[in-house]
Design an enzyme around this catalytic site. Structure first.
Site, PDB file in Angstrom:
ATOM      1  N   ASN A  98     -64.159  -5.735  52.149  1.00  0.00           N
ATOM      2  CA  ASN A  98     -63.453  -6.424  53.062  1.00  0.00           C
ATOM      3  C   ASN A  98     -63.370  -5.449  54.589  1.00  0.00           C
ATOM      4  OD1 ASN A  98     -61.499  -7.716  54.951  1.00  0.00           O
ATOM      5  ND2 ASN A  98     -59.760  -6.933  53.853  1.00  0.00           N
ATOM      6  N   TRP A  99     -64.218  -5.691  55.459  1.00  0.00           N
ATOM      7  CA  TRP A  99     -64.517  -4.614  56.619  1.00  0.00           C
ATOM      8  C   TRP A  99     -63.469  -4.630  57.599  1.00  0.00           C
ATOM      9  CZ3 TRP A  99     -70.439  -4.968  58.388  1.00  0.00           C
ATOM     10  CH2 TRP A  99     -71.111  -4.681  57.535  1.00  0.00           C
ATOM     11  N   LYS A 100     -62.432  -5.698  57.493  1.00  0.00           N
ATOM     12  CA  LYS A 100     -61.184  -5.944  58.285  1.00  0.00           C
ATOM     13  C   LYS A 100     -61.792  -5.720  59.815  1.00  0.00           C
ATOM     14  CE  LYS A 100     -58.650  -3.428  55.128  1.00  0.00           C
ATOM     15  NZ  LYS A 100     -57.250  -3.122  54.363  1.00  0.00           N
ATOM     16  N   HIS A 138     -55.132 -12.813  52.853  1.00  0.00           N
ATOM     17  CA  HIS A 138     -55.204 -11.344  52.672  1.00  0.00           C
ATOM     18  C   HIS A 138     -53.664 -10.778  53.342  1.00  0.00           C
ATOM     19  CE1 HIS A 138     -55.755  -7.033  53.455  1.00  0.00           C
ATOM     20  NE2 HIS A 138     -56.659  -7.211  52.770  1.00  0.00           N
ATOM     21  N   GLU A 146     -52.650  -8.691  55.046  1.00  0.00           N
ATOM     22  CA  GLU A 146     -52.633  -8.344  56.523  1.00  0.00           C
ATOM     23  C   GLU A 146     -52.372  -9.521  57.390  1.00  0.00           C
ATOM     24  OE1 GLU A 146     -56.192  -5.708  56.601  1.00  0.00           O
ATOM     25  OE2 GLU A 146     -55.100  -4.336  55.357  1.00  0.00           O
ATOM     26  N   GLU A 197     -53.992  -8.066  44.857  1.00  0.00           N
ATOM     27  CA  GLU A 197     -53.736  -7.046  45.623  1.00  0.00           C
ATOM     28  C   GLU A 197     -52.314  -6.614  45.903  1.00  0.00           C
ATOM     29  OE1 GLU A 197     -57.518  -6.409  48.086  1.00  0.00           O
ATOM     30  OE2 GLU A 197     -56.250  -7.802  49.343  1.00  0.00           O
ATOM     31  N   GLY A 202     -54.800   0.523  51.348  1.00  0.00           N
ATOM     32  CA  GLY A 202     -55.062   1.407  52.360  1.00  0.00           C
ATOM     33  C   GLY A 202     -54.100   2.659  52.432  1.00  0.00           C
ATOM     34  N   SER A 248     -56.933   0.466  47.529  1.00  0.00           N
ATOM     35  CA  SER A 248     -57.365   1.824  47.155  1.00  0.00           C
ATOM     36  C   SER A 248     -58.427   2.011  46.088  1.00  0.00           C
ATOM     37  CB  SER A 248     -56.151   2.796  47.072  1.00  0.00           C
ATOM     38  OG  SER A 248     -55.443   2.681  48.335  1.00  0.00           O
ATOM     39  N   GLY A 254     -61.298  -2.329  50.511  1.00  0.00           N
ATOM     40  CA  GLY A 254     -61.342  -2.295  51.995  1.00  0.00           C
ATOM     41  C   GLY A 254     -61.952  -0.884  52.474  1.00  0.00           C
ATOM     42  N   GLY A 255     -61.407   0.284  52.405  1.00  0.00           N
ATOM     43  CA  GLY A 255     -61.947   1.399  53.337  1.00  0.00           C
ATOM     44  C   GLY A 255     -63.204   1.886  52.646  1.00  0.00           C
TER      45      GLY A 255
HETATM   46  C1  PEP Z   1     -58.252  -4.623  51.286  1.00  0.00           C
HETATM   47  O1  PEP Z   1     -58.236  -4.478  52.538  1.00  0.00           O
HETATM   48  O2  PEP Z   1     -58.281  -5.872  50.652  1.00  0.00           O
HETATM   49  C2  PEP Z   1     -58.143  -3.402  50.358  1.00  0.00           C
HETATM   50  C3  PEP Z   1     -57.995  -3.594  49.104  1.00  0.00           C
HETATM   51  O3  PEP Z   1     -58.237  -2.121  51.180  1.00  0.00           O
HETATM   52  P1  PEP Z   1     -58.264  -0.829  50.422  1.00  0.00           P
HETATM   53  O4  PEP Z   1     -59.522  -0.767  49.577  1.00  0.00           O
HETATM   54  O5  PEP Z   1     -58.798   0.348  51.791  1.00  0.00           O
HETATM   55  O6  PEP Z   1     -56.773  -0.248  49.950  1.00  0.00           O
END
Ligand code: PEP
Length: 249
Positions: free
Chosen positions: A9-11, A94, A96, A166, A172, A212, A233-234
């Site tokens: 997930n590049w956001k 998601h 966010e 999630e 994050g 994470s 994500g990251g």
């Molecule tokens: C996400 O944005 O779906 C996510 C899991 O982010 P991260 O891996 O950075 O926690």
């Protein structure tokens, strides 16, 4: 046999040249062929990504879409527009989107219906907030998110659905759910689907964990029996980290 999937997930990251760079680095990586790999660049770069990855074993998905087919919805993007640039998978729900854009279960139910009616595979995200877990309400919250956002779909629709659990407190933050916490919830999700639909459907649906996930914790989490992969994500923004996660099974 359930599909193993790792989706990045590049956001709101990566402009056009950064998208080109990240995907080029990713195509140089050796990726486990038994894992479906998905990337989700922002809307303006989906078409470029689709073309760049045409001959690579990497799928392209969108991070969101609108619930209506078309019309006066300034700034929005429809399922048919996504399909027209080669995108056939969309992330919905998601945390966010829920937190910053007011997407609730009722709206997500509409988005899910639209996506499925357009034959778009849906990666449906859900998960509890920290306070809800502290209060011991995490199972109830997750069950409600599933019942209100997803459980209107037909038995057949499940073939086009991937779930992503999630926990919001782990996204994050660097704080990961323990492999045991992830397994406990994934097992609960499967039981909830079995009750509402059937054991076969529950056994077939891929349930990803997100929050994470990094190269150093992925294999322990993916080693749990009800965890079928990750939404990342990251760590999806660095080709070697993302590849290491894909190869962590
Ligand atoms: C996400 O944005 O779906 C996510 C899991 O982010 P991260 O891996 O950075 O926690």
């Amino acid at each position: 046999m359930r599909k193993r999937i790792v989706a990045g997930n590049w956001k709101m990251n990566c402009d056009l040249s950064e998208t080109d760079y990240l995907l080029s680095r990713l195509m140089e990586q050796k990726l486990n062929p038994e894992v479906e790999v998905i990337v989700t660049p922002p809307f303006p770069n989906l078409y470029t990504a689709f073309n760049l990855l045409k001959n690579a074993p990497i799928d392209v998905a969108a991070q969101n879409m609108h619930q209506e087919a078309n019309g006066a919805y300034t700034g929005e993007v429809s399922a048919t527009m996504l399909k027209s640039v080669g995108v056939e998978t969309v992330i919905l729900g998601h945390s966010e989107r829920r937190a910053y854009f007011g997407e609730d279960n009722a709206l997500l139910a509409q988005k899910v219906s639209t996506a499925l009616s357009q034959e778009m595979r849906t990666i449906f995200c859900f998960g509890e907030e920290l306070q809800e877990r502290k209060e011991g309400r995490h199972f109830d919250v997750v069950k409600e998110q599933l019942q209100e956002g997803l459980f209107h779909i037909s038995n057949d629709d499940w073939k086009q659905v991937v779930l992503a659990y999630e926990p919001v407190w782990a996204i994050g933050t660097g704080e990961t759910a323990s492999p045991e916490q992830a397994q406990e919830m994934h097992q609960f999700i499967r039981e909830t689907i079995a009750e509402a639909y059937s054991q076969d459907i529950a056994n077939e649906v891929s349930i990803l964990y997100g929050g994470s996930v990094k190269p150093n914790n992925a294999s322990e989490i993916f080693g749990k029996p009800d965890v079928d992969g990750g939404l990342i994500g990251g760590a999806s923004l660095k080709a070697d980290d993302f590849a290491a996660i894909v190869n962590a099974f």
